[in-house]
Design an enzyme around this catalytic site. Structure first.
Site, PDB file in Angstrom:
ATOM      1  N   TYR A  22       0.903  -1.337   0.066  1.00  0.00           N
ATOM      2  CA  TYR A  22       0.080  -0.153  -0.114  1.00  0.00           C
ATOM      3  C   TYR A  22       0.846   1.163   0.222  1.00  0.00           C
ATOM      4  CZ  TYR A  22      -3.712  -3.368   1.237  1.00  0.00           C
ATOM      5  OH  TYR A  22      -4.550  -4.258   1.437  1.00  0.00           O
TER       6      TYR A  22
ATOM      7  N   ASP B  96       2.922   2.749  -2.264  1.00  0.00           N
ATOM      8  CA  ASP B  96       2.770   3.714  -3.406  1.00  0.00           C
ATOM      9  C   ASP B  96       1.691   4.526  -3.352  1.00  0.00           C
ATOM     10  OD1 ASP B  96       5.137   2.453  -4.703  1.00  0.00           O
ATOM     11  OD2 ASP B  96       4.065   0.763  -4.524  1.00  0.00           O
TER      12      ASP B  96
ATOM     13  N   TYR C 117       5.522  -6.857   7.420  1.00  0.00           N
ATOM     14  CA  TYR C 117       5.523  -8.069   6.393  1.00  0.00           C
ATOM     15  C   TYR C 117       5.562  -9.448   6.893  1.00  0.00           C
ATOM     16  CZ  TYR C 117       6.887  -3.957   3.886  1.00  0.00           C
ATOM     17  OH  TYR C 117       6.977  -2.812   3.393  1.00  0.00           O
TER      18      TYR C 117
ATOM     19  N   GLN D 217      -6.953   5.877   6.227  1.00  0.00           N
ATOM     20  CA  GLN D 217      -5.750   6.337   6.720  1.00  0.00           C
ATOM     21  C   GLN D 217      -5.671   7.199   7.862  1.00  0.00           C
ATOM     22  OE1 GLN D 217      -4.005   8.617   3.393  1.00  0.00           O
ATOM     23  NE2 GLN D 217      -2.317   7.000   3.258  1.00  0.00           N
TER      24      GLN D 217
ATOM     25  N   GLY E 167       7.590  -0.292   5.572  1.00  0.00           N
ATOM     26  CA  GLY E 167       7.514   0.393   4.136  1.00  0.00           C
ATOM     27  C   GLY E 167       8.208   1.829   4.575  1.00  0.00           C
ATOM     28  N   GLU E 168       7.049   2.801   3.946  1.00  0.00           N
ATOM     29  CA  GLU E 168       7.510   4.079   3.954  1.00  0.00           C
ATOM     30  C   GLU E 168       6.472   5.029   4.893  1.00  0.00           C
ATOM     31  OE1 GLU E 168       8.989   5.684   0.309  1.00  0.00           O
ATOM     32  OE2 GLU E 168       8.151   7.725   0.665  1.00  0.00           O
ATOM     33  N   ASP E 169       5.393   4.971   4.292  1.00  0.00           N
ATOM     34  CA  ASP E 169       4.164   5.981   4.911  1.00  0.00           C
ATOM     35  C   ASP E 169       3.989   5.858   6.218  1.00  0.00           C
ATOM     36  OD1 ASP E 169       2.652   8.200   4.259  1.00  0.00           O
ATOM     37  OD2 ASP E 169       0.803   6.923   4.593  1.00  0.00           O
ATOM     38  N   SER E 170       3.695   4.237   6.715  1.00  0.00           N
ATOM     39  CA  SER E 170       3.290   3.964   8.093  1.00  0.00           C
ATOM     40  C   SER E 170       4.607   4.398   9.060  1.00  0.00           C
ATOM     41  CB  SER E 170       2.933   2.602   8.332  1.00  0.00           C
ATOM     42  OG  SER E 170       3.870   1.745   7.793  1.00  0.00           O
TER      43      SER E 170
HETATM   44  O1  TRH Z   1       2.152  -1.164   2.431  1.00  0.00           O
HETATM   45  P1  TRH Z   1       3.771  -0.948   2.630  1.00  0.00           P
HETATM   46  O2  TRH Z   1       4.695  -2.032   2.718  1.00  0.00           O
HETATM   47  O3  TRH Z   1       4.341  -0.033   1.225  1.00  0.00           O
HETATM   48  C1  TRH Z   1       5.490  -0.417   0.675  1.00  0.00           C
HETATM   49  C2  TRH Z   1       6.474   0.559   0.991  1.00  0.00           C
HETATM   50  O4  TRH Z   1       6.081   1.772   0.527  1.00  0.00           O
HETATM   51  C3  TRH Z   1       7.638   0.244  -0.071  1.00  0.00           C
HETATM   52  O5  TRH Z   1       8.785   1.316   0.295  1.00  0.00           O
HETATM   53  C4  TRH Z   1       7.471   0.438  -1.368  1.00  0.00           C
HETATM   54  O6  TRH Z   1       8.561  -0.129  -2.120  1.00  0.00           O
HETATM   55  C5  TRH Z   1       6.391  -0.926  -1.194  1.00  0.00           C
HETATM   56  O7  TRH Z   1       5.259  -0.472  -0.560  1.00  0.00           O
HETATM   57  C6  TRH Z   1       5.973  -1.038  -2.908  1.00  0.00           C
HETATM   58  O8  TRH Z   1       3.956   0.041   3.755  1.00  0.00           O
HETATM   59  P2  TRH Z   1       3.626   1.611   3.711  1.00  0.00           P
HETATM   60  O9  TRH Z   1       4.430   2.617   3.109  1.00  0.00           O
HETATM   61  O10 TRH Z   1       3.431   1.844   5.364  1.00  0.00           O
HETATM   62  O11 TRH Z   1       2.155   1.906   3.294  1.00  0.00           O
HETATM   63  C7  TRH Z   1       1.062   1.496   4.062  1.00  0.00           C
HETATM   64  C8  TRH Z   1      -0.227   2.465   3.879  1.00  0.00           C
HETATM   65  O12 TRH Z   1      -1.505   2.070   4.416  1.00  0.00           O
HETATM   66  C9  TRH Z   1       0.270   3.773   4.466  1.00  0.00           C
HETATM   67  O13 TRH Z   1      -0.255   4.848   3.848  1.00  0.00           O
HETATM   68  C10 TRH Z   1      -0.540   3.525   5.701  1.00  0.00           C
HETATM   69  C11 TRH Z   1      -1.803   2.851   5.229  1.00  0.00           C
HETATM   70  N1  TRH Z   1      -2.787   2.067   6.257  1.00  0.00           N
HETATM   71  C12 TRH Z   1      -3.977   2.417   6.429  1.00  0.00           C
HETATM   72  O14 TRH Z   1      -4.504   3.353   6.022  1.00  0.00           O
HETATM   73  N2  TRH Z   1      -4.786   1.649   7.243  1.00  0.00           N
HETATM   74  C13 TRH Z   1      -4.456   0.649   7.838  1.00  0.00           C
HETATM   75  O15 TRH Z   1      -5.219  -0.079   8.638  1.00  0.00           O
HETATM   76  C14 TRH Z   1      -3.070   0.459   7.656  1.00  0.00           C
HETATM   77  C15 TRH Z   1      -2.382  -1.003   8.651  1.00  0.00           C
HETATM   78  C16 TRH Z   1      -2.150   0.759   6.886  1.00  0.00           C
END
Ligand code: TRH
Length: 363
Positions: free
Chosen positions: A18, A20, A184, A241, A258-261
């Site tokens: 999620y 990107d 993960y 979010q 990842g990045e955003d969380s």
């Molecule tokens: O989902 P991710 O593992 O995304 C990853 C990374 O961005 C990585 O760098 C990239 O290369 C890859 O994707 C393709 O983890 P991330 O970045 O934390 O993104 C999760 C998103 O989901 C973030 O915006 C928070 C959101 N989220 C919610 O909105 N509600 C929820 O309940 C949860 C658990 C997350």
């Protein structure tokens, strides 16, 4: 705001997970809400956004949510108009027809490649770098998020820390230690659960669906919830979010990935543990160390050692049982430090404001 910059197109391809769309959705909403811009978000996989934005309808070619025009980016892409600012998220490659239309436009749009976040120092020298197109009269600029003023900053809504503080100050203290577990399936989740199950005091571990819940189910069997001694393991829905932010504010320890969380956990001002996205040849471990060096620089020796040991154990799968007790014992110091860390980061311009400035006509 000059009229020529009002229209922004953000292009996003979902690679996996999620992150990107998480970044693009947050940025798009903020550009509308705080900068009064007309933003179109071109997205190849609307279903992935629906998890973060439940108001979205996945079968619509175009729709407006939170003021953002969301367009399903399909193979039969056709150009209707070129925006004033074009964001190519994470090198997702714009459609050839759109590039041709950009080249024909006058004036030319600002073309930004939004990069992934890293704490490595090279991000400072690469931030803002220009890359002329090999065959078209266009220049793309690389925009690097980061932790220092010489980078493009971090996504942070204007009122975020104030909202966090207002909500946290109204919250009655809970009986159990609350932990959110977003990771993960490669994390040593089973080992963590075994450690938590031996806790002499109540612990509540909240697990979102997808890889975190799959890892928990693989270890404990069944679909939960589970009660293991003083440990309650509770599956929770995937939250919108803004609700996920509230969860991070509430929990005493947040496992993020990842990045955003990872960034949101830093704004939350609670203890957190980051699982970095894995890269080939362990390149992610270099990134992890770069962050740890920056982040722990202001901590006292013992707290710093506790944080570093746990981050490393969570990412390598080695040493979790040894690292956990010190981290747990230091969680209040870490929370206090993280609030200062967040306040310090918030002293710099946020990423959306930085982008708007970067894409303003230079007079
Ligand atoms: O989902 P991710 O593992 O995304 C990853 C990374 O961005 C990585 O760098 C990239 O290369 C890859 O994707 C393709 O983890 P991330 O970045 O934390 O993104 C999760 C998103 O989901 C973030 O915006 C928070 C959101 N989220 C919610 O909105 N509600 C929820 O309940 C949860 C658990 C997350």
């Amino acid at each position: 705001m000059a009229a020529m910059q009002r229209h922004w197109d953000i292009f996003c391809r979902v690679i996996d997970n999620y992150g990107d769309i998480g970044v693009c959705w947050r940025l798009a909403r903020q550009l509308v809400a705080e900068h009064d811009l007309a933003v179109r978000l071109w997205l190849d996989d609307p279903a992935s956004l629906q998890a973060l934005a439940p108001d979205l309808l996945i079968d619509r070619p175009t729709q407006r949510v939170a003021g953002v025009e969301i367009v399903h980016w399909t193979d039969d892409f056709a150009v209707d108009r070129v925006a004033d600012v074009v964001i190519e998220a994470f090198a997702c490659e714009l459609p050839a027809a759109y590039i041709a239309a950009m080249a024909a436009a006058s004036p030319k749009p600002y073309w930004i490649n939004l990069e992934y976040l890293t704490a490595e120092s090279w991000a400072e020298s690469c931030h803002g770098m220009a890359s002329p197109h090999p065959s078209q009269p266009l220049v793309k600029h690389f925009y690097f998020p980061g932790f220092t003023p010489a980078t493009g900053g971090l996504l942070r809504e204007m009122d975020l820390l104030a909202r966090r503080d207002a909500e946290v100050s109204n919250r009655p203290p809970g009986e159990a230690l609350e932990i959110s577990l977003f990771c993960y399936d490669t994390a040593p989740v089973g080992e963590l659960l075994d450690i938590l199950a031996a806790s002499p005091t109540p612990v509540s571990c909240l697990v979102p669906p997808g890889k975190p819940l799959a890892a928990v189910s693989a270890h404990l069997g069944g679909a939960g919830p589970w009660q293991l001694g003083q440990l309650r393991v509770q599956p929770i829905p995937f939250l919108a979010q803004d609700d996920y932010d509230r969860l991070l504010w509430r929990c005493a320890i947040n496992f993020v990935r990842g990045e955003d969380s990872f960034v949101r956990a830093q704004w939350a001002g609670q203890a957190f543990v980051w699982q970095i996205y894995r890269q080939d040849e362990k390149a992610h471990l270099v990134k992890l160390e770069a962050f740890l060096e920056r982040y722990t620089a202001g901590l006292d020796t013992a707290t710093k050692a506790a944080a570093i040991a746990l981050f490393r154990a969570w990412n390598t799968g080695q040493g979790l049982a040894a690292a956990w007790p010190d981290f747990l014992a230091k969680r209040a110091q870490l929370a206090e430090y993280n609030r200062l860390w967040a306040a310090e980061l918030a002293g710099a311009a946020d990423l959306a404001a930085g982008l708007v400035k970067f894409c303003s006509p230079k007079v």
